[in-house]
Design a protein around this motif. Structure first.
Motif, short mmCIF file in Angstrom:
data_model
loop_
_atom_site.label_atom_id
_atom_site.label_comp_id
_atom_site.label_asym_id
_atom_site.label_seq_id
_atom_site.Cartn_x
_atom_site.Cartn_y
_atom_site.Cartn_z
N TRP A 285 0.82 -1.22 0.00
CA TRP A 285 0.00 0.00 0.00
C TRP A 285 0.85 1.27 0.00
CZ3 TRP A 285 -4.48 -1.71 -1.32
CH2 TRP A 285 -4.95 -2.93 -0.83
N ALA A 286 2.03 1.22 0.63
CA ALA A 286 2.94 2.38 0.69
C ALA A 286 4.33 1.85 1.01
CB ALA A 286 2.49 3.37 1.76
N PRO B 284 0.51 2.77 -6.33
CA PRO B 284 -0.73 2.86 -7.12
C PRO B 284 -1.90 2.15 -6.44
CG PRO B 284 1.11 2.56 -8.59
CD PRO B 284 1.66 2.41 -7.18
N ALA B 285 -1.65 1.00 -5.82
CA ALA B 285 -2.73 0.30 -5.11
C ALA B 285 -3.23 1.12 -3.93
CB ALA B 285 -2.24 -1.07 -4.64
N MET C 274 -7.34 4.75 -1.58
CA MET C 274 -7.68 6.06 -1.03
C MET C 274 -8.76 6.74 -1.87
SD MET C 274 -3.88 7.46 -0.03
CE MET C 274 -4.45 9.04 0.62
N ALA C 275 -8.65 6.66 -3.18
CA ALA C 275 -9.65 7.30 -4.05
C ALA C 275 -11.02 6.68 -3.82
CB ALA C 275 -9.23 7.15 -5.51
#
Length: 167
Positions: free
Chosen positions: A139-140, A148-149, A154-155
């Motif tokens: 995730w980060a 991107p995932a 988040m979006a």
């Protein structure tokens, strides 16, 4: 929704803290006269403090954030706020000292959301749930900057929490 005529202005700058937002708020927010303002700030206030003693302690973070919101409401009385929780995942530069410091900023954001009748987007809780499905680096990679995932998640979460604002 291309038919809506909505315009989006992303004024986020990597590495900025709430103090940096304050310095550029009039130009990057008020002058645009937005109907909706979405803010995600807080993790760099922690990171800069741990890395080079240039962070923003919780009390000052809350004071400056509140000033931004109050000033915006004064200049744009009908503005709607979306306040996003800062987050840090246990990967990369994020170690055991981070969770408590990030949680303090998350609590401040929750309190400000209630105070300013803002929509709250709980990115902290979202990533906690995401860790049940994939490791933090998915995730980060560095624990702070989404992959991107992470951005996709988040979006979707932002849209799910703000859908009624666009109805």
């Amino acid at each position: 929704h291309p038919e809506s005529g909505w315009q989006f202005h992303n004024r986020g700058i990597s590495g900025h803290r709430v103090t940096d937002l304050y310095a550029r708020w009039r130009k990057d927010c008020i002058h645009l006269r937005p109907a909706l303002v979405s803010v995600l700030v807080g993790v760099n206030d922690v990171w800069h403090g741990l890395r080079n003693d240039d962070g923003v302690e919780p009390e000052r973070f809350a004071t400056i954030y509140r000033l931004l919101l109050s000033y915006t409401r004064e200049c744009l009385p009908a503005v709607r706020f979306v306040l996003c929780e800062p987050f840090a995942l246990p990967a990369g530069d994020v170690d055991a000292t981070w969770p408590e410091l990030v949680a303090q900023r998350q609590q401040i954001v929750r309190e400000l959301a209630a105070e300013f009748d803002a929509t709250l987007v709980p990115f902290g809780a979202m990533f906690e749930q995401a860790l049940e499905h994939a490791p933090a680096a998915f995730w980060a990679d560095d624990g702070v900057h989404p992959t991107p995932a992470g951005h996709e998640l988040m979006a979707r979460t932002w849209l799910a929490h703000t859908a009624d604002l666009f109805a």
